[in-house]
Write a protein that holds these residues in place. Structure first.
Motif: not given
Length: 189
Positions: A22-27, A31-39, A174-181
């Protein structure tokens, strides 16, 4: 004298962490949404402005509804007036998103510059208590405010969308970092 049980069964520390996937998917989604927004940050700036407008209208409506549970005419009148102000603000944002984005960006620049200056002063006065972190934060705030204000009105067309995109990407990281804590941190809590 009232005492509180600090050892309750359902504290924040006792909440279970979400599963790894869930953490990986959310992260990754963030990130994909952020890249889409920056597009297309100009379109996202307008969408953000319209979204803020709808939130203001809904907030104003709830403020007016809540006024009917207020005791006394003074509180009632003020809550109704505040609700009407929220609704009017939201309608302006929705009906004039380009001009509204310019105004919101200008206000954001002012707020960043002023709050950055205050954080610089706090950092200097609290230097012994790791005030350098507050000082550094204040410098970044002032610089961001200056960049927005000196480039205004052009910055009004892209700043809100850009900040939204950067925020989504950083939240995803942050979610990816949390997943791999480290497993040690997880087992010790």
């Amino acid at each position: 004298m009232t005492t509180y049980d600090g050892g309750s069964r359902m504290g924040v520390g006792s909440l279970r962490s979400p599963p790894f996937w869930v953490c990986i998917l959310l992260g990754l989604v963030m990130i994909a949404a952020g890249i889409l927004v920056l597009g297309d940050i100009m379109v996202m700036t307008l969408i953000s402005t319209i979204f803020i407008g709808w939130v203001a209208i809904i907030t104003g409506a709830f403020e007016i509804i809540h006024a009917f549970w207020t005791k006394g005419w003074g509180g009632f009148v003020w809550q109704v007036l505040l609700g009407i102000l929220y609704i009017a603000f939201g309608i302006v944002l929705i009906s004039q998103p380009v001009v509204s984005a310019l105004i919101l960006t200008y206000v954001l620049g002012l707020v960043l510059a002023v709050s950055g200056f205050v954080r610089i002063l706090l950092g200097i006065t609290h230097w012994r208590e790791a005030g350098w972190i507050m000082l550094l934060s204040g410098v970044f705030g002032v610089l961001a405010g200056i960049v927005i204000l000196t480039g205004w009105p052009t910055t009004g067309l892209w700043v809100l969308g850009f900040l939204l995109g950067v925020d989504l990407i950083s939240h995803g990281v942050g979610w990816l970092a949390y997943a791999w804590r480290p497993a040690v941190a997880v087992s010790s809590t």
